[in-house]
Design an enzyme around this catalytic site. Structure first.
Site, short mmCIF file in Angstrom:
data_model
loop_
_atom_site.label_atom_id
_atom_site.label_comp_id
_atom_site.label_asym_id
_atom_site.label_seq_id
_atom_site.Cartn_x
_atom_site.Cartn_y
_atom_site.Cartn_z
N ARG A 54 30.88 67.20 22.11
CA ARG A 54 30.77 66.07 23.20
C ARG A 54 32.08 66.00 24.24
O ARG A 54 32.04 66.48 25.30
CB ARG A 54 30.20 64.86 22.77
CG ARG A 54 29.63 64.13 23.60
CD ARG A 54 30.70 63.09 24.66
NE ARG A 54 31.51 62.32 23.63
CZ ARG A 54 32.69 61.65 24.26
NH1 ARG A 54 32.86 61.66 25.66
NH2 ARG A 54 33.62 61.11 23.62
N CYS A 84 37.74 63.24 29.77
CA CYS A 84 36.67 62.64 30.41
C CYS A 84 36.65 63.23 31.84
O CYS A 84 37.62 63.05 32.60
CB CYS A 84 36.95 60.93 30.31
SG CYS A 84 35.78 60.20 31.33
P1 HMG Z 1 23.13 55.73 37.73
O1 HMG Z 1 23.01 56.91 38.81
O2 HMG Z 1 23.49 54.55 38.11
O3 HMG Z 1 21.54 55.67 36.94
O4 HMG Z 1 24.06 56.21 36.61
P2 HMG Z 1 20.42 55.13 37.36
O5 HMG Z 1 19.87 54.11 36.19
O6 HMG Z 1 20.29 54.61 38.78
O7 HMG Z 1 19.23 56.10 37.56
C1 HMG Z 1 19.44 57.31 38.52
C2 HMG Z 1 18.95 58.44 37.97
O8 HMG Z 1 19.49 58.96 36.90
C3 HMG Z 1 17.46 58.31 37.49
O9 HMG Z 1 16.73 59.53 37.83
C4 HMG Z 1 17.44 58.21 36.14
O10 HMG Z 1 16.12 58.66 35.54
C5 HMG Z 1 18.49 58.96 35.67
P3 HMG Z 1 15.86 59.92 39.34
O11 HMG Z 1 14.81 58.60 39.08
O12 HMG Z 1 16.88 59.57 40.37
O13 HMG Z 1 15.53 61.38 39.12
N1 HMG Z 1 19.00 58.69 34.45
C6 HMG Z 1 19.15 59.51 33.16
N2 HMG Z 1 18.91 60.71 33.19
C7 HMG Z 1 18.98 61.06 31.90
N3 HMG Z 1 19.50 60.43 30.82
C8 HMG Z 1 19.85 59.19 30.94
C9 HMG Z 1 19.73 58.57 32.30
N4 HMG Z 1 20.02 57.45 32.92
C10 HMG Z 1 19.64 57.30 34.11
N5 HMG Z 1 20.44 58.62 30.10
C11 HMG Z 1 24.40 56.73 34.29
C12 HMG Z 1 24.26 55.62 35.34
C13 HMG Z 1 25.10 55.69 33.11
C14 HMG Z 1 23.19 57.09 33.74
C15 HMG Z 1 25.64 57.63 34.84
O14 HMG Z 1 26.64 56.84 35.21
C16 HMG Z 1 25.99 58.29 33.56
O15 HMG Z 1 25.10 59.30 33.09
N6 HMG Z 1 27.35 58.27 33.26
C17 HMG Z 1 27.87 59.11 32.08
C18 HMG Z 1 29.37 59.52 32.59
C19 HMG Z 1 29.90 60.19 30.94
O16 HMG Z 1 29.30 60.73 30.42
N7 HMG Z 1 31.30 60.12 31.06
C20 HMG Z 1 31.89 60.85 29.89
C21 HMG Z 1 31.80 60.06 28.77
S1 HMG Z 1 32.87 58.68 28.68
C22 HMG Z 1 34.32 59.25 27.95
O17 HMG Z 1 34.50 60.54 27.85
C23 HMG Z 1 35.28 58.41 27.34
C24 HMG Z 1 35.18 58.49 25.58
O18 HMG Z 1 35.60 59.58 25.25
C25 HMG Z 1 36.22 57.55 24.98
C26 HMG Z 1 37.55 57.60 25.46
O19 HMG Z 1 38.09 58.64 25.76
O20 HMG Z 1 38.22 56.50 25.90
C27 HMG Z 1 33.68 58.11 25.21
MG MG Z 2 37.45 60.65 25.18
#
Ligand code: HMG
Ligand code: MG
Length: 304
Positions: free
Chosen positions: A17, A242
């Site tokens: 991931r 990230c």
């Molecule tokens: P958004 O654009 O605000 O979402 O994104 P929305 O709720 O307005 O929906 C927009 C569209 O996205 C819709 O589709 C939804 O159905 C779809 P449309 O009607 O336009 O066709 N959608 C989804 N599709 C599939 N699966 C879902 C989903 N949710 C909405 N779950 C959202 C908000 C949170 C979804 C977006 O910002 C996102 O996916 N962000 C994830 C970013 C990410 O993964 N970043 C990396 C991980 S964090 C990290 O690495 C840190 C960590 O490792 C810890 C550390 O290191 O400190 C964990």
């Molecule tokens: Mg991380």
């Protein structure tokens, strides 16, 4: 302090991931499976497979449903995945996952860039994810990012991170992983932050998630170990970063962590030679050299 080391700690493997989410070139699902199978073969018992996030935000993990549904299950091995909202939870449940991880940042700016929400809104969304997940028989983990520093806001008040962590535990998350997302932590800062968390939260509810961007992940993990922390996130060969934290590089390399712990007599249940093989699979899959130290140097031929 070092004479109070534990017999065993838990390693939570995030390479499929956190490791792969930032890779630009599409990686075939079959290759991801090969890596996960190799990680299981090493003895890793907790593996974060993928993310059920928006495929527009993280295209590399758009195959999450297929990957999680088809991955070979093993007795004693827990597979987890990131879920940002109810849609993510439903996808994870439908794929048969036993655990999910919700995530947010202690920095408002990073949280908005990463999830398009304020911190308060993220917590509100999680209050609609965690209870149904628990009712469905899943366990829920959580992450709090940028505790050691944010690429947009700089220093973050640890009291704010502590408050968010408590809210996540109150929601029903079994453990919160504390993230140095951009790898800026020093041992002194780590001791200060982790001492404060330890004074307010029992240690089995906390995990440590260090990125090795500036070479301080292992020393920070050691500070955590000395303070009594027993859960460490790591990524094979140091793969990762990230996509919404500029400059974030790989996590603490699993081989580096396991090598150090093995040689200090702290068990992890992980077979180091097999782990090195998994690291070479990871390297082949992404097609470039990975930064882990033990991954690059190999194992020394030391006699007992
Ligand atoms: P958004 O654009 O605000 O979402 O994104 P929305 O709720 O307005 O929906 C927009 C569209 O996205 C819709 O589709 C939804 O159905 C779809 P449309 O009607 O336009 O066709 N959608 C989804 N599709 C599939 N699966 C879902 C989903 N949710 C909405 N779950 C959202 C908000 C949170 C979804 C977006 O910002 C996102 O996916 N962000 C994830 C970013 C990410 O993964 N970043 C990396 C991980 S964090 C990290 O690495 C840190 C960590 O490792 C810890 C550390 O290191 O400190 C964990
Ligand atoms: Mg991380």
């Amino acid at each position: 302090m070092l004479d109070e080391l534990p017999d065993k700690v838990s390693v939570y493997e995030v390479s499929p991931r956190d490791g792969l989410q930032n890779e630009a070139a599409p990686i075939p699902t079959e290759n991801k499976r090969r890596l996960i199978d190799a990680l299981v073969a090493c003895g890793l018992e907790r593996i974060e497979l993928t993310s059920f996030v928006s495929p527009r935000w993280v295209p590399q993990l758009a195959d999450a449903d297929l990957l999680a549904a088809d991955i070979k299950r093993h007795e004693g091995v827990t597979f987890s995945a990131l879920c940002p909202n109810a849609k993510g939870f439903e996808r994870a449940r439908d794929a048969g996952l036993e655990e999910i991880a919700v995530f947010l940042s202690a920095s408002e700016t990073h949280n908005t860039k990463n999830t398009n929400k304020s911190i308060a809104k993220s917590l509100e969304v999680f209050s609609e994810v965690v209870p149904p997940a628990l009712e469905a028989g899943m366990r829920v983990r959580a992450y709090v990012s940028t505790i050691w520093g944010c690429p947009y806001e700089g220093d973050i008040d640890p009291k704010k991170s502590l408050g968010i962590t408590k809210s996540l535990l109150e929601l029903g998350c079994y453990q919160v992983s504390l993230g140095d997302t951009i790898g800026v932590g020093t041992p002194v800062q780590t001791r200060q932050i982790l001492s404060m968390f330890k004074s307010e939260i029992s240690l089995e509810k906390l995990a440590l998630h260090f990125h090795d961007t500036r070479g301080t992940a292992l020393v920070n993990a050691l500070v955590g170990l000395e303070l009594g922390y027993r859960d460490f996130d790591a990524s094979v060969a140091g793969l990762g970063g990230c996509p919404y934290a500029p400059g974030a590089a790989g996590n603490l390399a699993t081989e580096d962590l396991v090598f150090m712990l093995d040689r200090m007599g702290v068990g992890t249940g992980v077979d180091l030679p097999l782990l090195l093989e998994a690291g070479h699979i990871a390297e082949a899959i992404v097609g470039r050299q990975l930064p882990g130290k033990v991954h690059q140097a190999g194992l020394p031929s030391l006699r007992a």
